[in-house]
Motif scaffolding. Structure first.
Motif, PDB file in Angstrom:
ATOM      1  N   THR A  30       0.616  -0.962   0.000  1.00 59.98           N
ATOM      2  CA  THR A  30      -0.277   0.276  -0.394  1.00 59.98           C
ATOM      3  C   THR A  30       1.087   1.707   0.071  1.00 59.98           C
ATOM      4  OG1 THR A  30      -1.942   1.286   0.846  1.00 59.98           O
ATOM      5  CG2 THR A  30      -0.348  -0.140   2.421  1.00 59.98           C
ATOM      6  N   SER A  31       0.434   2.303  -0.190  1.00 67.53           N
ATOM      7  CA  SER A  31       1.244   3.484  -0.856  1.00 67.53           C
ATOM      8  C   SER A  31       0.684   4.575   0.692  1.00 67.53           C
ATOM      9  CB  SER A  31       0.813   4.593  -2.485  1.00 67.53           C
ATOM     10  OG  SER A  31      -0.812   4.344  -1.825  1.00 67.53           O
ATOM     11  N   SER A  32      -0.403   4.328   1.614  1.00 68.63           N
ATOM     12  CA  SER A  32      -0.690   4.683   2.426  1.00 68.63           C
ATOM     13  C   SER A  32      -0.420   4.223   4.130  1.00 68.63           C
ATOM     14  CB  SER A  32      -2.728   3.930   2.558  1.00 68.63           C
ATOM     15  OG  SER A  32      -3.104   5.073   3.736  1.00 68.63           O
ATOM     16  N   THR A  36      -5.345  -0.154   6.310  1.00 67.86           N
ATOM     17  CA  THR A  36      -6.479  -0.176   5.694  1.00 67.86           C
ATOM     18  C   THR A  36      -7.191  -0.556   3.986  1.00 67.86           C
ATOM     19  OG1 THR A  36      -6.528   2.395   4.721  1.00 67.86           O
ATOM     20  CG2 THR A  36      -6.857   1.973   7.594  1.00 67.86           C
ATOM     21  N   ILE A  39      -7.414  -0.691  -0.803  1.00 63.55           N
ATOM     22  CA  ILE A  39      -5.905   0.124  -1.220  1.00 63.55           C
ATOM     23  C   ILE A  39      -5.567   1.713  -1.824  1.00 63.55           C
ATOM     24  CG2 ILE A  39      -3.491  -0.370  -1.599  1.00 63.55           C
ATOM     25  CD1 ILE A  39      -3.317  -3.210  -0.577  1.00 63.55           C
ATOM     26  N   PRO A  40      -5.486   2.428  -1.086  1.00 62.11           N
ATOM     27  CA  PRO A  40      -4.915   3.669  -2.196  1.00 62.11           C
ATOM     28  C   PRO A  40      -4.938   3.699  -3.563  1.00 62.11           C
ATOM     29  CG  PRO A  40      -4.176   4.184  -0.666  1.00 62.11           C
ATOM     30  CD  PRO A  40      -4.769   3.087  -0.290  1.00 62.11           C
TER      31      PRO A  40
END
Length: 260
Positions: A30-32, A36, A39-40
């Protein structure tokens, strides 16, 4: 019908064990900064942090140092123990075998407290040799079990034939017994290394700040601040453990032809 129920039950058990792992591992990409879903976007930034952040890089190096040392020490001691307990030649061999296997069943907290007291008395607390010894104690049972199984598959007639031809015991061991037991020795070493990599409880008791392992760093990070770096580290550990398990299974498969 019974076969179908067994397949269904086995599949449910496997799913119960695997699904939590499958749920957490994608978060390593994930890049976040939060663990959560959804995943954006996908990124390798957390794997990059593993090799660029000092605390994570040092923990990986420590795990390799401790794991390598513990594997070497436990493999030597476990192989010698399996050889000594072979064939119940020693008095109370069954009791001694049980004692060697105790670290597998004793609670890790109890073992950690005992190792901490023991290492303090030896002046090895919070040192690399101390952590290696503590991990080796936990790894020895796996080597003993693996090597003992390999030794049981060796036909004693082969060794007796070598001795009847005038070979001294050390030559019989070096040229006959050890080559036939190598798959069990290597398999035990693989399990020992994997056990050392995953160990965290005993490490909390015996390691100092300079011996912080990857498993301990993951545990500390979860307590302080849950970061996707933990998921990235978990992915590396799981992939590494699976590779070691596959290697052990391959060696086990080759063991029967080797001792036939």
């Amino acid at each position: 019908m019974l076969r179908a129920l067994q397949i269904v039950f086995g599949s449910l058990v496997v799913a119960f064990l695997i699904l939590p792992i499958i749920a957490i591992l994608p978060l390593a990409f994930t890049s976040s900064v939060f663990l959560t879903y959804p995943i954006p976007s996908y990124s390798l930034r957390w794997f990059e942090e593993l090799v660029t952040a000092d605390v994570w890089r040092l923990s990986i190096i420590n795990s390799l140092i401790v794991g390598g040392g513990a594997t070497l020490l436990s493999t030597v001691l476990g192989t010698l123990a399996a050889l000594g307990l072979r064939g119940n030649a020693l008095p109370l061999a069954g009791l001694l075998r049980t004692l060697f296997l105790l670290p597998m069943v004793v609670p890790a907290v109890v073992l950690g407290v005992g190792m901490q007291i023991f290492l303090v008395r030896l002046g090895l607390a919070s040192t690399y040799p101390g952590v290696i010894i503590a991990h080796a104690v936990l790894c020895v049972p796996f080597v003993v079990v693996s090597v003992s199984a390999a030794l049981q598959g060796i036909d004693p007639a082969v060794e007796k034939a070598a001795m009847s031809l005038g070979a001294p015991p050390i030559t019989v061991f070096r040229r006959v017994t050890l080559p036939l037991a190598v798959p069990g020795v290597v398999s035990g070493a693989v399990f020992a290394f994997a056990t050392s990599l995953d160990e965290v409880v005993i490490t909390l008791f015996v390691a100092g700040p300079n011996q912080r392992s990857l498993a301990r760093q993951m545990f500390s990070s979860i307590r302080e601040n849950i970061s996707p770096t933990v998921a990235a580290a978990a992915l590396l550990l799981i992939v590494g453990t699976l590779c070691l398990a596959a290697l052990a299974a391959l060696l086990r498969r080759r063991e029967k032809p080797a001792v036939a």
